[in-house]
Design a protein around this motif. Structure first.
Motif, PDB file in Angstrom:
ATOM      1  N   GLY A  11       0.646  -1.398  -0.214  1.00 22.93           N
ATOM      2  CA  GLY A  11      -0.731   0.414  -0.234  1.00 22.93           C
ATOM      3  C   GLY A  11       0.825   0.920   0.090  1.00 22.93           C
ATOM      4  N   GLN A  12       1.679   1.180   0.491  1.00 21.60           N
ATOM      5  CA  GLN A  12       2.508   2.151   0.965  1.00 21.60           C
ATOM      6  C   GLN A  12       3.484   2.959  -0.635  1.00 21.60           C
ATOM      7  OE1 GLN A  12       6.613   2.164   2.484  1.00 21.60           O
ATOM      8  NE2 GLN A  12       6.504   3.875   3.413  1.00 21.60           N
ATOM      9  N   ARG A  13       3.648   1.464  -0.715  1.00 23.10           N
ATOM     10  CA  ARG A  13       4.653   1.399  -2.539  1.00 23.10           C
ATOM     11  C   ARG A  13       3.892   1.947  -3.732  1.00 23.10           C
ATOM     12  NH1 ARG A  13       7.969   0.468  -6.346  1.00 23.10           N
ATOM     13  NH2 ARG A  13       7.526  -0.251  -8.033  1.00 23.10           N
ATOM     14  N   GLY A  14       2.149   1.967  -3.722  1.00 14.24           N
ATOM     15  CA  GLY A  14       1.418   1.982  -4.291  1.00 14.24           C
ATOM     16  C   GLY A  14       0.892   3.797  -3.988  1.00 14.24           C
ATOM     17  N   GLU A  15       1.017   3.740  -2.964  1.00 12.73           N
ATOM     18  CA  GLU A  15       0.597   5.738  -2.600  1.00 12.73           C
ATOM     19  C   GLU A  15       1.596   6.521  -3.269  1.00 12.73           C
ATOM     20  OE1 GLU A  15      -1.901   3.994   1.166  1.00 12.73           O
ATOM     21  OE2 GLU A  15      -0.407   4.950   1.690  1.00 12.73           O
ATOM     22  N   ALA A  16       2.466   5.494  -3.025  1.00  8.90           N
ATOM     23  CA  ALA A  16       4.535   6.771  -3.907  1.00  8.90           C
ATOM     24  C   ALA A  16       3.764   6.753  -5.419  1.00  8.90           C
ATOM     25  CB  ALA A  16       4.932   5.777  -3.030  1.00  8.90           C
ATOM     26  N   ILE A  17       3.801   5.947  -5.850  1.00  9.44           N
ATOM     27  CA  ILE A  17       3.636   5.948  -7.576  1.00  9.44           C
ATOM     28  C   ILE A  17       2.694   6.676  -7.619  1.00  9.44           C
ATOM     29  CG2 ILE A  17       3.401   4.391  -9.850  1.00  9.44           C
ATOM     30  CD1 ILE A  17       4.372   2.362  -7.501  1.00  9.44           C
ATOM     31  N   PHE A  18       1.438   6.288  -6.910  1.00  3.26           N
ATOM     32  CA  PHE A  18       0.588   7.489  -7.208  1.00  3.26           C
ATOM     33  C   PHE A  18       0.474   9.034  -7.144  1.00  3.26           C
ATOM     34  CE2 PHE A  18      -3.587   8.987  -7.687  1.00  3.26           C
ATOM     35  CZ  PHE A  18      -4.288   9.957  -7.075  1.00  3.26           C
ATOM     36  N   THR A  19       1.782   9.340  -6.286  1.00  3.02           N
ATOM     37  CA  THR A  19       1.689  11.068  -5.540  1.00  3.02           C
ATOM     38  C   THR A  19       2.879  11.089  -6.455  1.00  3.02           C
ATOM     39  OG1 THR A  19       1.543  10.791  -3.394  1.00  3.02           O
ATOM     40  CG2 THR A  19       2.881  12.293  -4.352  1.00  3.02           C
ATOM     41  N   VAL A  20       3.702  10.282  -7.728  1.00  6.20           N
ATOM     42  CA  VAL A  20       4.796  10.826  -8.187  1.00  6.20           C
ATOM     43  C   VAL A  20       3.914  11.051  -9.758  1.00  6.20           C
ATOM     44  CG1 VAL A  20       6.475   9.591 -10.042  1.00  6.20           C
ATOM     45  CG2 VAL A  20       6.786   9.322  -7.424  1.00  6.20           C
ATOM     46  N   LEU A  21       2.624  10.170 -10.279  1.00  6.11           N
ATOM     47  CA  LEU A  21       1.993  10.247 -11.046  1.00  6.11           C
ATOM     48  C   LEU A  21       1.292  11.222 -11.015  1.00  6.11           C
ATOM     49  CD1 LEU A  21       1.481   6.031 -12.000  1.00  6.11           C
ATOM     50  CD2 LEU A  21       2.604   6.981 -13.201  1.00  6.11           C
ATOM     51  N   MET A  22       0.333  11.865  -9.946  1.00  6.86           N
ATOM     52  CA  MET A  22      -0.159  12.892 -10.267  1.00  6.86           C
ATOM     53  C   MET A  22       0.362  14.372  -9.887  1.00  6.86           C
ATOM     54  SD  MET A  22      -3.467  11.849 -10.667  1.00  6.86           S
ATOM     55  CE  MET A  22      -4.399  12.823  -9.545  1.00  6.86           C
ATOM     56  N   THR A  23       1.759  14.254  -9.489  1.00  5.42           N
ATOM     57  CA  THR A  23       2.318  14.733  -9.583  1.00  5.42           C
ATOM     58  C   THR A  23       3.559  16.226 -10.498  1.00  5.42           C
ATOM     59  OG1 THR A  23       4.276  14.424  -8.233  1.00  5.42           O
ATOM     60  CG2 THR A  23       2.094  15.679  -6.959  1.00  5.42           C
ATOM     61  N   MET A  43     -16.208  -4.157  -7.068  1.00  5.03           N
ATOM     62  CA  MET A  43     -15.398  -4.423  -7.908  1.00  5.03           C
ATOM     63  C   MET A  43     -14.420  -5.344  -7.609  1.00  5.03           C
ATOM     64  SD  MET A  43     -12.364  -1.553  -9.314  1.00  5.03           S
ATOM     65  CE  MET A  43     -13.621  -0.489  -9.336  1.00  5.03           C
ATOM     66  N   SER A  44     -14.259  -6.684  -9.238  1.00  5.64           N
ATOM     67  CA  SER A  44     -13.283  -7.286  -9.005  1.00  5.64           C
ATOM     68  C   SER A  44     -11.494  -7.372  -9.825  1.00  5.64           C
ATOM     69  CB  SER A  44     -13.819  -9.170  -9.398  1.00  5.64           C
ATOM     70  OG  SER A  44     -14.274  -8.826 -10.829  1.00  5.64           O
ATOM     71  N   SER A  45     -12.159  -6.054 -10.452  1.00 10.62           N
ATOM     72  CA  SER A  45     -11.112  -6.433 -11.904  1.00 10.62           C
ATOM     73  C   SER A  45     -11.018  -4.729 -12.252  1.00 10.62           C
ATOM     74  CB  SER A  45     -11.024  -6.698 -12.508  1.00 10.62           C
ATOM     75  OG  SER A  45     -11.671  -7.052 -13.459  1.00 10.62           O
ATOM     76  N   LEU A  46     -10.299  -3.358 -12.571  1.00  6.77           N
ATOM     77  CA  LEU A  46     -10.477  -2.380 -12.931  1.00  6.77           C
ATOM     78  C   LEU A  46     -10.428  -1.660 -14.649  1.00  6.77           C
ATOM     79  CD1 LEU A  46      -9.942   0.998 -10.378  1.00  6.77           C
ATOM     80  CD2 LEU A  46      -8.308   0.447 -12.748  1.00  6.77           C
ATOM     81  N   ALA A  47     -10.879  -1.374 -15.067  1.00  8.25           N
ATOM     82  CA  ALA A  47     -10.807  -1.512 -16.450  1.00  8.25           C
ATOM     83  C   ALA A  47      -9.372  -0.835 -16.484  1.00  8.25           C
ATOM     84  CB  ALA A  47     -11.132   0.010 -17.078  1.00  8.25           C
ATOM     85  N   THR A  48      -8.848  -0.920 -17.549  1.00 10.25           N
ATOM     86  CA  THR A  48      -7.448   0.347 -17.964  1.00 10.25           C
ATOM     87  C   THR A  48      -7.246   1.233 -18.940  1.00 10.25           C
ATOM     88  OG1 THR A  48      -6.090  -1.690 -19.245  1.00 10.25           O
ATOM     89  CG2 THR A  48      -5.786  -1.768 -17.341  1.00 10.25           C
ATOM     90  N   ASP A  49      -8.237   1.916 -19.705  1.00 11.37           N
ATOM     91  CA  ASP A  49      -8.589   2.988 -20.070  1.00 11.37           C
ATOM     92  C   ASP A  49      -8.586   4.149 -20.048  1.00 11.37           C
ATOM     93  OD1 ASP A  49     -12.249   1.594 -21.748  1.00 11.37           O
ATOM     94  OD2 ASP A  49     -10.640   0.725 -20.569  1.00 11.37           O
ATOM     95  N   PHE A  50      -8.180   4.283 -18.782  1.00 16.98           N
ATOM     96  CA  PHE A  50      -7.756   6.009 -18.726  1.00 16.98           C
ATOM     97  C   PHE A  50      -6.391   5.431 -17.513  1.00 16.98           C
ATOM     98  CE2 PHE A  50     -12.193   6.930 -20.432  1.00 16.98           C
ATOM     99  CZ  PHE A  50     -12.108   6.174 -19.701  1.00 16.98           C
ATOM    100  N   PRO A  51      -4.828   5.508 -18.114  1.00 18.46           N
ATOM    101  CA  PRO A  51      -4.430   4.810 -17.471  1.00 18.46           C
ATOM    102  C   PRO A  51      -3.475   6.950 -16.927  1.00 18.46           C
ATOM    103  CG  PRO A  51      -3.506   5.221 -19.883  1.00 18.46           C
ATOM    104  CD  PRO A  51      -4.894   5.253 -19.610  1.00 18.46           C
ATOM    105  N   LEU A  52      -2.847   6.863 -16.243  1.00 15.36           N
ATOM    106  CA  LEU A  52      -2.807   8.294 -15.539  1.00 15.36           C
ATOM    107  C   LEU A  52      -1.543   8.924 -16.433  1.00 15.36           C
ATOM    108  CD1 LEU A  52      -3.215   7.693 -11.972  1.00 15.36           C
ATOM    109  CD2 LEU A  52      -4.278   9.651 -13.362  1.00 15.36           C
ATOM    110  N   ASN A  53      -1.323   9.329 -17.732  1.00 12.56           N
ATOM    111  CA  ASN A  53      -0.917   9.788 -18.038  1.00 12.56           C
ATOM    112  C   ASN A  53      -1.179  11.352 -18.692  1.00 12.56           C
ATOM    113  OD1 ASN A  53      -2.695   9.447 -20.003  1.00 12.56           O
ATOM    114  ND2 ASN A  53      -1.903   8.091 -21.300  1.00 12.56           N
ATOM    115  N   ARG A  54      -0.765  12.059 -19.749  1.00 12.40           N
ATOM    116  CA  ARG A  54      -0.816  14.261 -19.266  1.00 12.40           C
ATOM    117  C   ARG A  54      -2.282  14.117 -19.514  1.00 12.40           C
ATOM    118  NH1 ARG A  54       2.712  18.088 -20.427  1.00 12.40           N
ATOM    119  NH2 ARG A  54       1.656  20.204 -21.442  1.00 12.40           N
ATOM    120  N   PRO A  55      -2.552  13.287 -20.924  1.00 15.29           N
ATOM    121  CA  PRO A  55      -4.024  13.127 -22.072  1.00 15.29           C
ATOM    122  C   PRO A  55      -4.846  12.955 -20.200  1.00 15.29           C
ATOM    123  CG  PRO A  55      -2.749  12.595 -23.382  1.00 15.29           C
ATOM    124  CD  PRO A  55      -1.592  12.548 -21.952  1.00 15.29           C
ATOM    125  N   THR A  56      -5.130  12.103 -19.571  1.00 16.72           N
ATOM    126  CA  THR A  56      -6.133  11.796 -19.005  1.00 16.72           C
ATOM    127  C   THR A  56      -6.363  12.497 -17.816  1.00 16.72           C
ATOM    128  OG1 THR A  56      -6.519   9.360 -19.135  1.00 16.72           O
ATOM    129  CG2 THR A  56      -7.322   9.879 -16.890  1.00 16.72           C
TER     130      THR A  56
END
Lengths: 162, 168
Positions: free
Chosen positions: A6-18, A119-132
């Protein structure tokens, strides 16, 4: 103490969002809420011009080492029904973020009541990239722009504010 | 002079740099990373425990995290990048009894660099010792570099244990 994944995921999320959008820096300001908050992991403010209303939204971050389903490349994360429903009850925009910890990639889906089952799985249609991120920023901004900033008449007004 | 992030700098520098550091370190499942609250800009930001047999151990090292928006004047010197930092080693670091590193990130390209602040130096004669680093040269922070760091720190603790056994 939250687990290592969970800690790693939160760090990755913060990096992606910033990530920077242009020379002025990130367009989101995420703040981790801690382990005690039941369904929401982050509150995220939109970076706006000084003096403007500050839109915000909530996310729950789910991190996996299990990768993707072969048949449809959905990310193998689970969110139980009570959490899905709890997220949908917030009047502010809410989203579920799936993090693929191996690829350090994230995906966003809306949790605003479109679905009220587990939810048992999550769509990957919207990757956290710049356009998204730009679409997300605009979506949250549009939502709050419909709110009149002075909608609240409070009982707790300080008559002698200094 | 390129400045390093301090508490007065843009909010995203420190937050993003710490998250990058955690992301880099947790690529290894044997490293347990904990944030360390410090009043000092020159203090430790992360405490990293080297796991053992699937669990924790007493083998820790510290990381001070710094960042800048970009590196305007990197001086490439034999593969090392010299980026001036406004905060180098301090008396705070001198008192720390375990190895300490500096991680430095440039935000525009998410490049990471590192150098030792307090480097483990096995000394066969006098037992394991730590040396305050004198060079400001930064090296690229890669998975291979983190592997080397963990090996060095582990070896230092092995020597510490041997010294204590010999002295006892």
């Amino acid at each position: 103490m939250r687990d290592a994944l969970g800690q790693r995921g939160e760090a990755i999320f913060t990096v992606l969002m910033t990530e920077f959008h242009g020379p002025y820096g990130p367009i989101f300001r995420p703040q981790f809420l801690g382990d005690k908050w039941p369904c929401v992991d982050f509150v995220i403010e939109l970076v706006v011009e000084a003096g403007s209303m500050t839109p915000y939204f909530f996310v729950q971050v789910k991190t996996t080492r299990q990768g993707y389903r072969h048949k449809d490349r959905r990310l193998k994360v689970q969110v139980p029904k009570p959490h899905v429903c709890a997220l949908a009850r917030y009047p502010a925009p809410t989203y579920i973020i799936g993090i693929d910890e191996a690829q350090e990639q994230g995906y966003v889906v809306s949790a605003n009541g479109e679905h009220l089952t587990s939810m048992s799985s999550l769509a990957t249609d919207f990757p956290l990239n710049r356009p998204t991120r730009e679409v997300l920023w605009s979506e949250v901004s549009r939502f709050w722009s419909a709110y009149p900033h002075s909608a609240l008449t409070s009982a707790f007004v300080d008559p002698n504010w200094r | 002079m390129l400045g390093a992030a301090t508490k007065s700098q843009p909010w995203y520098l420190r937050q993003r740099a710490e998250s990058l550091a955690i992301m880099y370190l947790t690529r290894r499942q044997d490293l347990i990373v904990a944030r360390h609250e410090s009043d000092s800009d020159a203090g430790l930001d992360l405490l990293v425990t080297i796991g053992r047999d699937g669990g924790s151990s007493g083998r820790i090292f510290g990381v001070t995290v710094k960042a800048a928006v970009s590196s305007h004047n990197p001086h490439r010197n034999g593969g090392h990048t010299e980026i001036e930092s406004t905060n180098g080693a301090s008396s705070y670091h001198q008192d720390i009894p375990f190895p300490v590193l500096l991680f430095f990130f440039t935000m525009k390209d998410d490049q990471g660099y590192f150098r030792w602040i307090k480097e483990p130096v096995p000394d066969r004669k006098a037992g394991a010792s730590l040396l305050m680093a004198t060079s400001s040269a930064l090296m690229p922070l890669t998975d291979a570099a983190i592997e080397s760091i963990v090996v060095e720190v582990d070896a230092w603790y092995d020597r510490q244990a041997q010294s204590e056994t010999t002295a006892g």
